[in-house]
Enzyme design. Structure first.
Site, short mmCIF file in Angstrom:
data_model
loop_
_atom_site.label_atom_id
_atom_site.label_comp_id
_atom_site.label_asym_id
_atom_site.label_seq_id
_atom_site.Cartn_x
_atom_site.Cartn_y
_atom_site.Cartn_z
N GLY A 1 70.93 66.31 44.11
CA GLY A 1 70.34 66.33 42.76
C GLY A 1 71.38 66.57 41.68
N GLY B 1 76.44 70.27 46.47
CA GLY B 1 76.78 70.36 45.04
C GLY B 1 78.28 70.59 44.82
N LYS C 1 79.61 84.33 48.77
CA LYS C 1 78.61 83.26 48.96
C LYS C 1 79.31 81.91 49.09
CE LYS C 1 75.01 85.91 48.66
NZ LYS C 1 74.27 86.14 49.92
N GLU D 1 72.24 67.94 52.67
CA GLU D 1 70.90 68.11 52.10
C GLU D 1 69.80 67.68 53.07
OE1 GLU D 1 73.59 67.22 50.51
OE2 GLU D 1 73.59 68.05 48.49
N ARG E 1 68.71 70.17 55.37
CA ARG E 1 68.00 71.32 54.77
C ARG E 1 66.62 70.90 54.25
NH1 ARG E 1 71.97 73.20 56.83
NH2 ARG E 1 74.00 73.49 55.83
N GLU F 1 79.57 67.28 44.62
CA GLU F 1 79.14 66.69 43.34
C GLU F 1 80.04 67.18 42.21
OE1 GLU F 1 74.98 67.86 43.92
OE2 GLU F 1 74.46 65.73 43.97
N LEU G 1 74.78 74.03 46.13
CA LEU G 1 73.71 74.76 45.45
C LEU G 1 73.47 76.10 46.14
CD1 LEU G 1 71.34 74.39 43.40
CD2 LEU G 1 70.01 73.49 45.30
#
Ligand code: 1HE
Length: 253
Positions: A137, A106, A22, A129, A132, A109, A61
């Site tokens: 966040g 992420g 992934k 982001e 998408r 991040e 994420l």
């Protein structure tokens, strides 16, 4: 195989995000394993390295989990990310990222919560982001926004542009550009060097500098003096200054 591999090599812990199928997308499980490590780092560990298995650091994420959350769940999830990223940045351990491939969403991040970022030539730095239909966040508006400035971060998100390694170093998203296959060995070298500093000096750098950036000038200067008073009266300061005058390497606690 666990989603997070932890390999302690004397004073250095190497954390490998291990979801290569992934692209090391951040599932809740992986996030909580990272949290667990930084809550209670093993005794004797003085610095950590974070890297990703399979040629990517982290593709952000895990989007397959995200679709299942409602607004309240997403709010708490984002606050959960903030807590973990704050812990990565502020556990007291210096953290070095060895970056390859995706440093996306992420993943960026996480990387910007670590203190030193070493990037191979194939890195992709992106905040997709907006493409998408979502928003950052995991702390990017604060961490990436302060590195790039709000203007560049807005443009980066609006266009979904990808920065390569050399651009990322020029912008401050990464600190070192290295050759293919060199990020992890260099990260270990840098982590060992940092682990050889006096622990209280490292602690003050990690805790003090980012906090002072949030303060007024006068508060920041006062806190700097307090940090200096603690560090400069520690036994390691005596050793560090004596070693310099004796022309030898210091032996810190
Ligand atoms: C994923 C994810 C993911 C890959 N969540 N499954 N992040 C993104 O929007 C980045 C999305 N990923 C990509 O752009 C690409 O996958 C990569 C550039 C990272 C790699 O490309 P590639 O061609 O090597 O791999 P791939 O075929 O795209 O992906 C391989 C598999 O990983 C595939 O699954 P499969 O079951 O079809 O094999 C992908 O679906 C899966 N995969 N990335 C879930 N992110 C706290 S808020 C933060 C908000 C964000 O981070 S948003 C940004 C999310």
């Amino acid at each position: 195989m666990p989603d997070l591999l932890i390999d302690v090599q004397d004073t250095i812990a190497v954390l490998t995000l291990n979801r290569p199928d992934k692209r090391n997308a951040m599932s809740d499980g992986l996030l909580s394993e990272i949290d667990g490590f930084f809550r209670t780092p093993p005794d004797g560990v003085r610095a950590a390295v974070i890297t990703g298995a399979g040629g990517h650091y982290c593709a952000g994420l895990d989007l397959s989990e995200h679709v299942a959350r409602d607004a309240e769940g997403t709010l708490h999830h984002s606050r959960g990310w903030h807590a973990v990223m704050d812990r990565v940045q502020g556990s007291g351990l210096p953290v070095v990222s060895a970056l390859t491939g995706a440093v996306i969403g992420g993943g960026l991040e996480l990387a910007t919560s670590t203190h030193v970022r070493i990037a191979e030539p194939d890195c992709i730095f992106q905040l997709p982001e907006g493409r998408r239909g979502i928003f950052v966040g995991g702390g990017a508006t604060v961490r990436v926004g302060r590195i790039l400035g709000p203007d560049r971060m807005t443009e980066m998100m609006l266009t979904g542009r990808k920065y390569g390694t050399d651009e990322a170093v020029a912008l401050g998203l990464a600190h070192y550009a290295v050759g293919a296959g060199e990020a992890l060995p260099r990260a270990l070298e840098v982590a060992r060097q940092i682990a050889g500093n006096a622990p209280l000096s490292n602690y003050m750098m990690i805790q003090g500098i980012a906090r002072i950036a949030d303060m007024s000038r006068q508060d920041g200067l006062f806190v700097e003096s307090m940090a200096a008073a603690l560090a400069q009266t520690s036994p390691d300061a005596v050793e560090g200054l004596a070693a310099f005058l004796d022309k030898r390497a210091p032996r810190f606690r």
